[in-house]
Design an enzyme around this catalytic site. Structure first.
Site, PDB file in Angstrom:
ATOM      1  N   GLU A   1      15.168 -20.022   5.871  1.00  0.00           N
ATOM      2  CA  GLU A   1      14.879 -18.914   6.783  1.00  0.00           C
ATOM      3  C   GLU A   1      13.413 -18.888   7.234  1.00  0.00           C
ATOM      4  OE1 GLU A   1      17.921 -15.467   6.359  1.00  0.00           O
ATOM      5  OE2 GLU A   1      16.797 -15.596   4.490  1.00  0.00           O
TER       6      GLU A   1
ATOM      7  N   HIS B   1      15.240  -9.306  -0.531  1.00  0.00           N
ATOM      8  CA  HIS B   1      16.589  -8.719  -0.539  1.00  0.00           C
ATOM      9  C   HIS B   1      16.654  -7.548  -1.536  1.00  0.00           C
ATOM     10  CE1 HIS B   1      18.114 -13.119   0.400  1.00  0.00           C
ATOM     11  NE2 HIS B   1      17.457 -12.595   1.408  1.00  0.00           N
TER      12      HIS B   1
HETATM   13 ZN   LIG Z   1      17.258 -13.758   3.263  1.00  0.00          ZN
END
Ligand SMILES: [Zn+2]
Length: 244
Positions: free
Chosen positions: A82, A103
């Site tokens: 990412e 997260h």
């Molecule tokens: Zn992520």
């Protein structure tokens, strides 16, 4: 220590703070910083030799270019899938010098249930309140932001906000300095915790608009909170460390 070495240490320290606070799951999540004056980024690596956020050292921080390609770093450390979350924010927002992507469980719950984070507290934490009243961006997709196209889409969704809620996934925060983007992530998680617990206890009531006006007005103009330095020192002390 050179400026870039210090920045690498600071990115690693931010990872350790976020890991210590359990703001992410296992080794997932990454912090990055723009290398001043270059189209390069220091970022927490993934890969077979990676460390979980709580245990990150400067060695875990690799250098990538604005296409997300690794240009320096140890073998066994790879660019996070990412990376495009980071590169697209740096490419499109000159004001951004640090990006945090994690997260945090409680915030993710709110993205799942489509519940807004309400301004439930004032003097408890005025800068946390301001984060909410400034508005949070949302990214409605739940996929891994793993290519240029998705990176561009994500950066558009985040716009010029300090933080973005990513549905069924996590959060991204951005700021002019590592400490600031990290504290924003912590405050966003705190706001979600308070909202969550208040909803369990009863019916949450947002604080009065006139109080918001006074408190948020105090925090403006767009400058660091007077407590930002001491807050950062506090979180470093939790690690038994001094700020880098
Ligand atoms: Zn992520």
């Amino acid at each position: 220590m050179s400026d870039v070495s210090r920045l690498r240490e600071l990115v690693a320290q931010s990872c350790r703070v976020l890991g210590k606070l359990n703001l992410t799951k296992e080794p997932s999540g990454h912090v990055s910083a723009r290398v001043p004056g270059e189209d390069r980024v220091l970022i927490k690596a993934r890969g077979p030799e990676e460390s979980g956020l709580r245990f990150v050292s400067a060695r875990d921080i690799i250098t990538v270019d604005f296409q997300g390609k690794k240009v320096a770093g140890d073998d066994g450390l790879e660019t996070p899938q990412e990376v495009f979350i980071h590169t697209w924010l740096y490419k499109t927002r000159p004001d951004v010098h640090c990006v945090v992507h994690v997260h945090p469980l409680t915030v993710v719950l709110f993205t799942i249930c489509d519940k807004p984070l309400l301004p439930l507290y004032g003097a408890y934490d005025p800068s946390g309140l301001r984060l909410l009243t400034d508005g949070l961006a949302t990214y409605p997709r739940s996929i891994t932001v793993s290519n240029e196209q998705l990176g561009e889409e994500f950066a558009k969704a985040m716009g010029n906000k300090q933080s973005c809620l990513m549905r069924g996934h996590g959060i991204t925060t951005a700021g002019p300095a590592v400490e600031e983007a990290t504290l924003t992530a912590i405050k966003l998680n705190d706001a979600a915790e308070i909202n969550y617990r208040a909803a369990l206890l009863g019916t949450p009531r947002p604080i009065p608009p006139e109080d918001i006006e006074i408190l948020v007005g105090k925090a403006r103009p767009n400058t660091r909170s007077v407590h930002a330095n001491s807050n950062w020192r506090y979180y470093c002390k939790l690690l038994d460390e001094e700020p880098v």
